[in-house]
Enzyme design. Structure first.
Site, PDB file in Angstrom:
ATOM      1  N   ARG A  19      -1.319   9.101   1.108  1.00  0.00           N
ATOM      2  CA  ARG A  19      -2.705   9.482   0.840  1.00  0.00           C
ATOM      3  C   ARG A  19      -2.902  10.987   0.706  1.00  0.00           C
ATOM      4  O   ARG A  19      -3.737  11.429  -0.081  1.00  0.00           O
ATOM      5  CB  ARG A  19      -3.610   8.932   1.941  1.00  0.00           C
ATOM      6  CG  ARG A  19      -3.761   7.433   1.860  1.00  0.00           C
ATOM      7  CD  ARG A  19      -4.565   6.884   3.006  1.00  0.00           C
ATOM      8  NE  ARG A  19      -4.751   5.444   2.835  1.00  0.00           N
ATOM      9  CZ  ARG A  19      -5.337   4.666   3.723  1.00  0.00           C
ATOM     10  NH1 ARG A  19      -5.792   5.175   4.851  1.00  0.00           N
ATOM     11  NH2 ARG A  19      -5.472   3.371   3.502  1.00  0.00           N
ATOM     12  N   HIS A  69     -11.669  10.291   6.087  1.00  0.00           N
ATOM     13  CA  HIS A  69     -11.455   8.872   6.359  1.00  0.00           C
ATOM     14  C   HIS A  69     -10.904   8.584   7.753  1.00  0.00           C
ATOM     15  O   HIS A  69     -11.306   7.613   8.382  1.00  0.00           O
ATOM     16  CB  HIS A  69     -10.492   8.320   5.309  1.00  0.00           C
ATOM     17  CG  HIS A  69     -10.179   6.870   5.444  1.00  0.00           C
ATOM     18  ND1 HIS A  69     -11.164   5.895   5.400  1.00  0.00           N
ATOM     19  CD2 HIS A  69      -9.003   6.211   5.625  1.00  0.00           C
ATOM     20  CE1 HIS A  69     -10.600   4.701   5.546  1.00  0.00           C
ATOM     21  NE2 HIS A  69      -9.307   4.864   5.692  1.00  0.00           N
ATOM     22  N   GLU A 106       0.849  -1.194   0.000  1.00  0.00           N
ATOM     23  CA  GLU A 106       0.000   0.000   0.000  1.00  0.00           C
ATOM     24  C   GLU A 106       0.882   1.239   0.000  1.00  0.00           C
ATOM     25  O   GLU A 106       2.104   1.166   0.212  1.00  0.00           O
ATOM     26  CB  GLU A 106      -0.958  -0.006   1.198  1.00  0.00           C
ATOM     27  CG  GLU A 106      -2.033  -1.086   1.088  1.00  0.00           C
ATOM     28  CD  GLU A 106      -3.095  -0.997   2.184  1.00  0.00           C
ATOM     29  OE1 GLU A 106      -2.931  -0.169   3.094  1.00  0.00           O
ATOM     30  OE2 GLU A 106      -4.071  -1.762   2.113  1.00  0.00           O
ATOM     31  N   ARG A 110      -1.297   9.612   8.614  1.00  0.00           N
ATOM     32  CA  ARG A 110      -1.238   8.185   8.932  1.00  0.00           C
ATOM     33  C   ARG A 110      -0.876   7.372   7.701  1.00  0.00           C
ATOM     34  O   ARG A 110      -1.489   7.515   6.647  1.00  0.00           O
ATOM     35  CB  ARG A 110      -2.603   7.717   9.453  1.00  0.00           C
ATOM     36  CG  ARG A 110      -2.665   6.215   9.707  1.00  0.00           C
ATOM     37  CD  ARG A 110      -4.043   5.808  10.160  1.00  0.00           C
ATOM     38  NE  ARG A 110      -5.035   5.898   9.103  1.00  0.00           N
ATOM     39  CZ  ARG A 110      -5.368   4.896   8.290  1.00  0.00           C
ATOM     40  NH1 ARG A 110      -4.756   3.735   8.395  1.00  0.00           N
ATOM     41  NH2 ARG A 110      -6.292   5.066   7.375  1.00  0.00           N
ATOM     42  N   HIS A 170      -9.359   9.863   2.460  1.00  0.00           N
ATOM     43  CA  HIS A 170      -9.013   8.714   1.614  1.00  0.00           C
ATOM     44  C   HIS A 170      -9.233   9.133   0.167  1.00  0.00           C
ATOM     45  O   HIS A 170     -10.275   9.696  -0.170  1.00  0.00           O
ATOM     46  CB  HIS A 170      -9.874   7.501   1.951  1.00  0.00           C
ATOM     47  CG  HIS A 170      -9.317   6.234   1.405  1.00  0.00           C
ATOM     48  ND1 HIS A 170      -9.371   5.932   0.063  1.00  0.00           N
ATOM     49  CD2 HIS A 170      -8.680   5.197   2.000  1.00  0.00           C
ATOM     50  CE1 HIS A 170      -8.783   4.758  -0.138  1.00  0.00           C
ATOM     51  NE2 HIS A 170      -8.358   4.289   1.018  1.00  0.00           N
TER      52      HIS A 170
END
Length: 523
Positions: free
Chosen positions: A280, A341, A118, A376, A234
């Site tokens: 992100r 998100h 990811e 994060r 997100h």
């Protein structure tokens, strides 16, 4: 008249953090787990991608730590990152021991775990159960909690406020949604595992309960909060008029999905050399920029170049959900938009989950541990839940003998309030709050937008306080009260940060300050 309940530990929230804490406490302690709906309603059940952990010799703790620090924009607390990552293998082992079945390579279940990639990670280290990892974890932990003889589960409950006497938290007043009475739950240790506050925004991937309840209650009880300006959007939520809050996992991009404009052009390489696998905040800002530049409602995530069999094996939930809306991801791109998100900041706690108020702990998304910094990194959230839940449980077990004698606490007094015939006020204020937060405190911010947002938040809170004082409380009123308070804390944090760092991007201060500092608010 409400009921007076007595337990050794009160856990508010039934996601991965709350259930792990309950199961990690000694079986000699009487534990109450409270949840707004049933055990399946927290954000854990929506976590598709998986949990980051160092699980083979091709990876290392040092690499996971460095990836997290880089994604966090200089604000992660290195000692906390090292502590969390070092405990990742033990957490996976604990989950497997509880009965969670993670995907493994090949048909032989004895082989090593199947790991995905990811954004922000330099190795494949995301352990998963197809694309329903959160559900797999939640289902197993829920079964274990129900089977535990020392744990009592209370559904359809929402906390009103914490009860603090002489600097120690002794429990909470809890609204029973079935009886509409407020009960007193008394316990010498209280764990807040109430999740984040992404429902402050008009578009979010979170379930309806993500209204910042724990953060607001802890603030009212005297706890500091930190870094609430860092709200993660997100990049890819399904854009469809009938699709409510459906996340399209980052794992698709990890397996080769690319982002395209309506004309089919791929655009991420123009913004970052890591393209779709950039962190992100970078991807969300790029999408936001292209949507505003072109005046379009969405962009497209394309994984149609992968074989249908591969997609059916790895992303069955996403494939089925998209098909419900007439989108075949094996043959066409998925329309997506960014959505709120994850709340990276929260209640200030130490490495054991202890807050500023004795006897009060905060774990999971409602807490500020220092792990996430300004952004994060993908799949570190489930890891944080398990690590800090186990740490909080161990701390409660170790300090049990030093808790003060329980004081006599009064029942909830609702004698001065009446039933309301103006609930339209709640729905109107809820809509106004989420719209101005989206418009003024979103992916890109300015001083003027934040000033407007703060003014509206203060006006809303005055209205809500007057309403709260005169009418019987309800689930909607309590959530609105908490969300408005956390929204104001988010705005105040954002106004005090005079730079652009991680998830906080402001046109007035586009540069980084030389020294990274946390934003800490004190009641």
């Amino acid at each position: 008249m409400g009921t007076h309940w007595q337990h050794d530990v009160l856990v508010l929230g039934s996601g991965a953090a709350g259930l792990t804490a309950a199961l990690s406490l000694p079986s000699t302690l009487r534990v109450a787990v409270l949840t707004k709906g049933d055990l399946e309603q927290g954000s854990t059940y929506w976590a598709q991608g998986g949990m980051a952990a160092v699980l083979h010799d091709r990876d290392s703790i040092a690499s996971h730590v460095e990836d997290t620090l880089q994604a966090g924009g200089g604000l992660c607390h290195r000692d906390v990152v090292e502590y969390t990552v070092a405990n990742s293998r033990a957490c996976v082992d604990w989950l497997v021991a509880q009965g969670v079945h993670f995907d493994r390579r090949g048909a032989d279940q004895g082989q090593e775990f199947h790991l995905t990639m990811e954004g922000g990670h330099s190795h494949r280290r995301i352990i998963h159960a197809a694309d329903q990892t959160g559900r797999a974890i939640g289902d197993v932990l829920g079964e274990r909690v129900h089977a535990a003889g020392n744990i009592e589960v209370f559904t359809d409950r929402i906390a009103v406020d914490l009860v603090v006497r002489d600097g120690h938290c002794h429990g909470a007043y809890i609204l029973d949604l079935a009886s509409e009475h407020v009960d007193l739950f008394q316990a010498p240790a209280v764990i807040l595992a109430t999740g984040g506050a992404s429902k402050a925004y008009l578009y979010t991937s979170n379930p309806d309960g993500a209204s910042g309840d724990g953060i607001a209650m802890a603030w009212r009880a005297g706890c500091r909060v930190g870094n609430l300006e860092f709200n993660q959007f997100h990049p890819t939520c399904l854009y469809h008029p009938r699709a409510k809050s459906f996340l399209v996992s980052e794992a698709l991009r990890g397996e080769g999905a690319v982002l395209r404009l309506p004309d089919g052009e791929r655009f991420m390489p123009r913004f970052d050399e890591r393209a779709e696998l950039a962190p992100r905040d970078v991807v969300a800002r790029a999408i936001d920029h292209e949507m505003k530049r072109l005046g379009v409602d969405c962009v497209y995530l394309d994984i149609s170049h992968k074989p249908r069999e591969f997609l059916e094996a790895h992303f069955p939930t996403i494939m089925a959900r998209c098909l419900e809306f007439g989108i075949d991801i094996a043959a066409e791109p998925i329309p997506v938009v960014p959505a709120a998100h994850y709340t990276c900041g929260g209640i200030v706690v130490n490495r054991s989950g202890r807050s500023d108020v004795a006897g009060l702990y905060a774990i999971g998304e409602c807490s500020f541990t220092g792990l996430h910094g300004a952004n994060r990194m993908a799949s570190n959230s489930l890891l944080e839940c398990i690590v800090f839940a186990r740490a909080a449980a161990a701390d409660i077990a170790a300090t049990r003998s030093s808790t003060p004698v329980a004081p006599a606490l009064p029942p909830w007094d609702e004698s001065q309030v009446t039933d309301s015939d103006e609930d339209v006020v709640i729905s109107h204020n809820w809509d106004e709050l989420r719209r101005f937060m989206w418009d003024y405190v979103g992916i890109v911010r300015t001083n003027k937008r934040l000033e407007r947002a703060l003014h509206r938040a203060e006006l809303l809170q005055a209205e809500i306080a007057e309403y709260y004082s005169n009418y019987k409380i309800s689930n909607d009123l309590l959530e609105l009260r908490n969300l408005a308070m956390v929204a104001e804390l988010m705005i105040r944090c954002a106004r005090s940060r005079r730079e652009s760092r991680g998830l906080h991007y402001t046109l007035d201060y586009p540069a980084l300050l030389p020294e990274p500092r946390d934003t800490i608010l004190t009641p």
